[in-house]
Design a protein around this motif. Structure first.
Motif, PDB file in Angstrom:
ATOM      1  N   HIS A 165       0.810  -1.234   0.000  1.00 31.92           N
ATOM      2  CA  HIS A 165       0.000   0.000   0.000  1.00 31.92           C
ATOM      3  C   HIS A 165       0.836   1.273   0.000  1.00 31.92           C
ATOM      4  N   ILE A 166       2.133   1.159   0.030  1.00 31.51           N
ATOM      5  CA  ILE A 166       2.965   2.333   0.277  1.00 31.51           C
ATOM      6  C   ILE A 166       2.901   3.369  -0.838  1.00 31.51           C
ATOM      7  N   LEU A 206       5.525   9.167  -2.167  1.00 34.02           N
ATOM      8  CA  LEU A 206       5.639   7.962  -2.983  1.00 34.02           C
ATOM      9  C   LEU A 206       4.467   7.842  -3.949  1.00 34.02           C
ATOM     10  N   TYR A 207       3.321   8.381  -3.561  1.00 31.31           N
ATOM     11  CA  TYR A 207       2.166   8.401  -4.474  1.00 31.31           C
ATOM     12  C   TYR A 207       2.504   9.252  -5.695  1.00 31.31           C
ATOM     13  N   PHE A 208       3.120  10.411  -5.483  1.00 25.52           N
ATOM     14  CA  PHE A 208       3.557  11.257  -6.589  1.00 25.52           C
ATOM     15  C   PHE A 208       4.563  10.512  -7.467  1.00 25.52           C
ATOM     16  N   CYS A 209       5.508   9.815  -6.850  1.00 25.46           N
ATOM     17  CA  CYS A 209       6.488   9.044  -7.623  1.00 25.46           C
ATOM     18  C   CYS A 209       5.799   8.035  -8.532  1.00 25.46           C
ATOM     19  N   ARG A 210       4.814   7.336  -7.993  1.00 26.50           N
ATOM     20  CA  ARG A 210       4.095   6.336  -8.792  1.00 26.50           C
ATOM     21  C   ARG A 210       3.391   6.985  -9.978  1.00 26.50           C
ATOM     22  N   LEU A 211       2.693   8.109  -9.732  1.00 28.38           N
ATOM     23  CA  LEU A 211       1.982   8.787 -10.815  1.00 28.38           C
ATOM     24  C   LEU A 211       2.945   9.262 -11.893  1.00 28.38           C
ATOM     25  N   ALA A 212       4.080   9.832 -11.467  1.00 31.42           N
ATOM     26  CA  ALA A 212       5.048  10.364 -12.432  1.00 31.42           C
ATOM     27  C   ALA A 212       5.658   9.247 -13.278  1.00 31.42           C
ATOM     28  N   VAL A 213       5.995   8.130 -12.643  1.00 30.33           N
ATOM     29  CA  VAL A 213       6.580   7.007 -13.382  1.00 30.33           C
ATOM     30  C   VAL A 213       5.552   6.407 -14.337  1.00 30.33           C
ATOM     31  N   GLU A 214       4.320   6.225 -13.873  1.00 29.33           N
ATOM     32  CA  GLU A 214       3.269   5.667 -14.733  1.00 29.33           C
ATOM     33  C   GLU A 214       2.945   6.598 -15.889  1.00 29.33           C
TER      34      GLU A 214
END
Length: 412
Positions: free
Chosen positions: A354-355, A375-383
């Motif tokens: 869930h991180i 980390l949510y921002f990191c996920r969105l940016a990478v996706e």
């Protein structure tokens, strides 16, 4: 049929025979019109409607799911027909009339505006509204052959409406729970952001007041200015993360890809962190092969992703530990894999799944507490680059965050 809708309502309510009245949502009205159409037009028939766009739209809904041929007769619309619609359906043996007028202002969303509706399958009601046509259609139906529907047919019609209403209620209940949960999340986010902003704001103000009230030697001034700068930088990063996460969520961020070497990005991120390193900070080093290809990505966005991951690692790794930034080719050369590894406290297994979720915090005692957006921002940016991000970790042994990005031939 050049009459305002109000005339149809009055005539229907005054007609002999059973007339059903009620307040309906547009979705329920559409379901009712389709059920009436399937019942009346089983063997074909004729549908009368006023010649206007709203009337034609409701006629399309009424005939959806009807397999037999049904003729349409568009009658002249009244100069000012008013809101609402009137449909007169005539089949071989059965007929129906359906008239509805919005009960709420026109400014309301059409999909949720309630309608005051009247409908009937009584032959007397069908004939009463058919008479409002100024001129009969080219091949007028034989209204004398119309008969009232049997009880079983009406019971089935009522059952269809009840089933639809029950499903609507269930859907709305689920949507309401999801909305309530989202509102709670937004309230939690607001509290967390305010909490995270309070400490650096106090530090910034204290530093400014100290510089204003007292005289310091150059070294003392530089130290206070450094503290103020660090607090201001934290606040700026927090603000940008909140705003940019919202843009990435709604796909309103335009990815500006450019050809970049990974070594350039890693160097641009790591060098400032190494220069600003404290004595009690873990060692930071990078391991990058020389043969990595040039990749197309949004340099500013990816630098912020790496900065987030590396500063997290620095924050939670002891001075005796080490942080390593690495990269290699993956998927037979079709992708590049970037890793940020640390020898810090690690992440519990139950938190790893869930991180990367919005607002997620591992637990109340975790020193990683914050807004839950980094980390949510990191996920969105990478996706947004067509890639993926994951983590492998063991409590007490450290963590490795892995980014995989596809290698493309151009900016698309």
């Amino acid at each position: 049929m050049a009459h305002p809708i109000s005339v149809f309502v009055s005539r229907l309510r005054a007609a002999d025979g059973a007339v059903v009245s009620g307040v309906y949502t547009p979705a329920t009205l559409a379901q009712l019109a389709q059920s009436l159409g399937r019942s009346v037009f089983a063997e074909g028939g004729l549908l009368l409607l006023a010649d206007s766009d709203p009337q034609r739209a409701w006629a399309d809904l009424a005939l959806r799911g009807v397999e037999a041929d049904v003729g349409r007769v568009a009658m002249p619309a009244a100069p000012a027909p008013g809101p609402g619609f009137a449909l007169v359906g005539i089949g071989r043996r059965l007929g129906y009339v359906l008239v509805a007028v919005p009960t709420e202002p026109l400014g309301r969303d059409d999909s949720i505006r309630l309608h005051d509706a009247c409908w009937s399958c009584a032959p007397e009601a069908v004939r009463a509204l058919f008479e409002l046509a100024d001129a009969p259609p080219p091949h007028p139906p034989e209204l004398g052959r119309l008969e009232a529907p049997d009880a079983d047919r009406m019971l089935q019609l009522g059952a269809d409406l009840l089933d639809f209403a029950a499903r609507q209620h269930s859907t709305l209940a689920v949507a309401n729970r999801a909305l309530a949960e989202r509102l709670r999340n937004h309230e939690d986010q607001t509290r967390m952001i305010v909490h995270d902003m309070r400490a650096p704001l106090h530090t910034l103000l204290i530093s400014i007041k100290a510089l204003q009230r007292q005289r310091f030697d150059p070294e003392g001034q530089a130290e206070l200015l450094g503290v103020a700068r660090e607090s201001a930088g934290y606040l700026l990063n927090l603000t940008e993360t909140v705003l940019d996460s919202a843009r990435l969520e709604t796909s309103s961020w335009s990815i500006k890809r450019q050809p970049v070497r990974l070594s350039t990005i890693v160097q641009a991120v790591c060098e400032p962190l190494e220069l600003a390193a404290r004595p009690d900070q873990a060692r930071l080093r990078s391991v990058l092969p020389d043969d990595l290809p040039v990749i197309w990505l949004d340099r500013g966005l990816m630098e912020r992703v790496l900065t987030n991951l590396i500063t997290n690692a620095i924050k939670y790794t002891p001075a005796t530990g080490e942080i390593v930034v690495s990269a290699r080719l993956a998927h037979e050369g079709h992708a590049v894999e970037i890793g940020v590894s640390d020898s810090g406290q690690g992440i519990p297994p139950e938190a790893q799944a869930h991180i990367f979720e919005r607002f997620y915090q591992a637990n109340d005692d975790d020193r990683r507490r914050g807004t839950g957006l980094g980390l949510y921002f990191c996920r969105l940016a990478v996706e947004a680059h067509g890639g993926s991000i994951g983590v492998q970790s063991a409590v007490g042994q450290g963590s490795t965050f892995t980014i995989q990005l596809p290698i493309t031939d151009g900016p698309e």
